[in-house]
Write an enzyme that holds these catalytic residues in place. Sequence first.
Site, mmCIF file in Angstrom:
data_model
loop_
_atom_site.group_PDB
_atom_site.id
_atom_site.type_symbol
_atom_site.label_atom_id
_atom_site.label_comp_id
_atom_site.label_asym_id
_atom_site.label_seq_id
_atom_site.Cartn_x
_atom_site.Cartn_y
_atom_site.Cartn_z
ATOM 1 N N PRO A 132 0.901 -1.021 -0.018
ATOM 2 C CA PRO A 132 0.039 -0.030 -0.116
ATOM 3 C C PRO A 132 0.795 1.213 -0.131
ATOM 4 C CG PRO A 132 -0.709 -1.669 1.701
ATOM 5 C CD PRO A 132 0.701 -1.992 1.055
ATOM 6 N N GLU A 133 0.565 2.089 -0.794
ATOM 7 C CA GLU A 133 1.165 3.485 -0.854
ATOM 8 C C GLU A 133 0.538 4.504 0.382
ATOM 9 O OE1 GLU A 133 2.472 4.940 -4.601
ATOM 10 O OE2 GLU A 133 2.287 2.963 -5.487
ATOM 11 N N LYS A 179 4.394 5.320 4.928
ATOM 12 C CA LYS A 179 3.725 3.846 4.942
ATOM 13 C C LYS A 179 3.604 3.648 6.578
ATOM 14 C CE LYS A 179 5.264 2.950 0.212
ATOM 15 N NZ LYS A 179 5.922 2.057 -0.523
ATOM 16 N N ARG A 204 11.641 -2.633 -7.874
ATOM 17 C CA ARG A 204 10.642 -2.747 -8.203
ATOM 18 C C ARG A 204 10.544 -2.408 -9.812
ATOM 19 N NH1 ARG A 204 6.826 -1.922 -4.097
ATOM 20 N NH2 ARG A 204 5.199 -2.660 -5.438
#
Length: 270
Positions: free
Chosen positions: A2-3, A51, A258
Amino acid sequence: MPEGHTLHRLALDLTGTFGDKVVRSGSPQGRFEAAARLDGRTLLEATAHGKHLFVAFSDLEEQVHVHLGLYGAFTFVEDPEPPVVGQVRWRLSSGRATADLRGPTACELLVPDEIEAIHARLGADPLDPAADVERAAAVVAASRAPIATLLMDQRVIAGVGNVYRAEVLFRHRIDPRVAGRDLRPGTFLTLWADLVDLMGEGVRTGRIDTVRPEHEPEAMGREPRVDDHGGEVYVYRRAGQPCLVCGTRVRTEVVAGRNLFWCPRCQRRR
């Protein structure tokens, strides 16, 4: 993972549901033993930094620190005591609602010094009106690292994840491989302002939408995007598909661990 907008929205949901209420707290899974110390206390407020989520309770210096990681999630139901389903790390309930936390990377009760240490190692949060953006800009301006790496470095900017970094770079036609110190003067502040708006909208809607009105499905006569990760985007997870602006095939490669997505034509180095 989740951002940052997800954690800020979660903080609002927790505060709105349980704020100023006496709560029941437990760990059905048994892996958060400190949950028992919170039982019968008043939940004061939940806040977020990047986060990371922090939950404060009455008459207690410590706060609960939660990092969702890749698999963590809170679920809310309007039921004070629903059956426990799955591995619930932490359950909060009031007279009307319950929130269950499953699968987080961290769920721990921390003393003030430990909480401050987490804040100290995190960078500026675009969703924090008091964030020190000038400090973040100075770090970027002095760095030889690619801007795509810097945007994901939580020590520089807290809360930006893989979707927002790809999308904000596309929206401003920036080659993701350009070093921070080679950005034109003022470019980082422009990126920051856009992140503030995009992530703020993400808090409001609960999804990530980054395309401008002229590139919405209705405007372009195309089908809406169907993806578990959210709304309309330009390049994220669109490798091999035509760019919505120029038609060039979107490319991808691993940057900072990523998959990065970008358009080699719209974002060619100037």
